[in-house]
Design a protein around this motif. Structure first.
Motif: not given
Length: 512
Positions: A214-218, A227-232, A260-264, A483-487
């Protein structure tokens, strides 16, 4: 300080592969900055502008070509002021006004400065001043411990803010940084393990939990404000109302949760990663519902838990997360852990995480107290070039040149190529995206800015003189782009070399 000083420093940093030399050169520059110059100078050294989007691209810069100045006179403060002016220009007539600001700026720049500014504004500046090197340089310039700088950076999320504190207030100013509800903390990352048995052997008092695709969330909650933030650390609150509702309903006044969050699917199995990620750019927030799974608690009802051991953080998590807690087993034997991993895989997840209940939260770092275990070997690498395809792939960029991050802050180091695993849809997408990042040609290869991170599945790694890193990927294939990660979050050359036969154990012991 003159921009010329920074340009010459940048050139020297680029010219050396020595991490110690990079650190020394950068520290010497930082020590000479005035307090007001720190934020823009640190951004420039990182290849960024602190104003964010300023509306300047190739089209605008093509129209700007004044003769270069004969001698340096442009200051860092003046460049920063011009960028602020550009960021404020919007609406009717902004195009002409933007050209005037750029013409004035470039007319005052020498030839070297003009070249530097163009690369900076186009996001093409690659000078080896990566965050790890910058942290060490800041520590040296301010005569403070690197760990204190690193902690302030992870808690503030801003290198310029941490640098200013280090250079003006020393250790006391850095120690003043703390977790603040509403301000995201850089997430802790995991190191790969060769096997579940290896991870269980390495970590005292282990907890084994599902590893989701899934996608990392904080998430941060203060009263009714969520407030909801992504891993970046990008805020996505408005696009995920169902997550906001879940967090607002938790039995607490304030909380910071990592998860983490994901669609089911209707059957409760995970949808493909790309579908989950599509929600963060969806036009309608109700196109696909997301479910959260929380695995860590960094703050609860006025008590910061960032420095508490995982066992204590998990106790807080259990008190607040309820049904939204990540499935996990604490201190299982090896058979129970294997059954846990089997269930995770049977339900369509990636594998498991193994964590030490005694471990602290190493914000923004790839800690050894978190190990990820997956049945397939994968690496997150950076695309540095691509070759034009043949046969049915004619007209598309197909064979990818893959680079691992240089741990010493240089350009990505090539470790392999692959054209496998690419669907027609992905070929078309990557051709568009790579051409938009083109910086040159080398025969039939298109060289690109190292920005796109791709997850590669492989059978392993072998020594090879073919590539600069001395290693090569075996039977590599594309799993997906990330796309959730940078270099800066790609795997580095050390991680790739650790996959060589016989290296895993030594790498693990070295990290202890």
């Amino acid at each position: 300080m003159l921009l010329d000083d920074l340009v010459r420093t940048s050139r020297e940093v680029t010219a050396t592969r020595s991490r110690n030399r990079k650190t020394a050169v950068l520290a010497a520059l930082l020590a000479r900055l005035e307090p007001a110059e720190v934020a823009p100078a640190v951004a420039f050294l990182a290849g960024e502008v602190r104003q964010g989007r300023i509306g300047v691209g190739w089209a605008a810069l093509r129209q700007v070509a004044p003769p270069p100045a004969a001698a340096p006179s442009l200051t860092i403060a003046r460049v920063d002021a011009a960028l602020t002016d550009l960021a404020r220009l919007t609406g009717s007539g902004s195009g002409a006004a933007r050209r005037r600001v750029l013409e004035e700026l470039f007319a005052r720049a020498t030839e070297d400065e003009q070249r530097y500014l163009r690369a900076l504004l186009l996001g093409e500046l690659r000078q080896g001043a990566l965050e790890g090197v910058m942290v060490e340089a800041v520590a040296a310039a301010g005569s403070v411990p690197a760990e204190a700088v690193r902690r302030a950076l992870m808690l503030s999320g801003r290198l310029a803010e941490a640098t200013t504190a280090a250079l003006t207030g020393g250790e006391p100013a850095l120690a003043a940084f703390g977790l603040r509800v509403g301000r995201p903390v850089r997430p802790m990352l995991a190191s790969p393990a060769e096997s579940l048995a290896e991870a269980l052997r390495e970590l005292a008092r282990p907890v084994v939990e599902y590893k989701l695709d899934g996608a990392r969330i904080q998430v941060h909650r203060d009263g009714d404000a969520v407030r909801v933030f992504t891993r970046t650390l990008r805020e996505v609150t408005d696009g995920v109302p169902e997550l906001v509702e879940v967090v607002r309903a938790l039995p607490c006044r304030s909380v910071v949760l990592d998860g983490e969050t994901l669609a089911l699917t209707d059957a409760g199995t995970p949808r493909p990663f790309q579908e989950t990620m599509s929600r963060f750019g969806a036009a309608s927030p109700r196109e696909l519902l997301l479910r959260p799974y929380f695995f860590d608690c960094l703050h609860l009802d006025g008590t910061d838990l960032l420095d508490a051991p995982l066992g204590e953080r998990r106790a807080a998590l259990g008190a607040v997360a309820g049904e939204h807690r990540m499935p996990a087993l604490e201190e299982p034997d090896e058979d129970a852990a294997e059954r846990m991993m089997g269930r995770a895989l049977a339900e369509g997840h990636e594998g498991v995480m193994v964590k030490s209940l005694d471990g602290r939260y190493a914000a923004g770092r790839r800690g050894r107290s978190w190990r990820k275990v997956k049945p397939a070997h994968t690496l997150d690498l950076v695309v540095i070039a691509a070759e034009w395809g043949s046969g049915r792939r004619v007209g598309t960029l197909s064979n990818l040149h893959l680079g691992a991050r240089d741990p010493d802050g240089g350009e990505p180091v090539m470790v392999g190529k692959t054209f496998k695993g690419l669907t027609d849809e992905l070929l078309a997408w990557q051709t568009r995206e790579l051409l938009a990042r083109e910086v040159g040609r080398d025969g039939h290869a298109v060289l690109v800015r190292p920005e796109l991170v791709v997850e590669i599945e492989l059978d392993g790694v072998q020594t090879s003189p073919r590539y600069p890193g001395g290693v090569a990927l075996r039977f590599a294939r594309v799993l997906r782009y990330r796309p959730d990660k940078g270099p800066a979050e790609a795997d580095d050359l050390t991680a790739v070399r650790a996959m060589l036969p016989g290296e895993a154990g030594r790498a693990g012991r070295a990290g202890e």
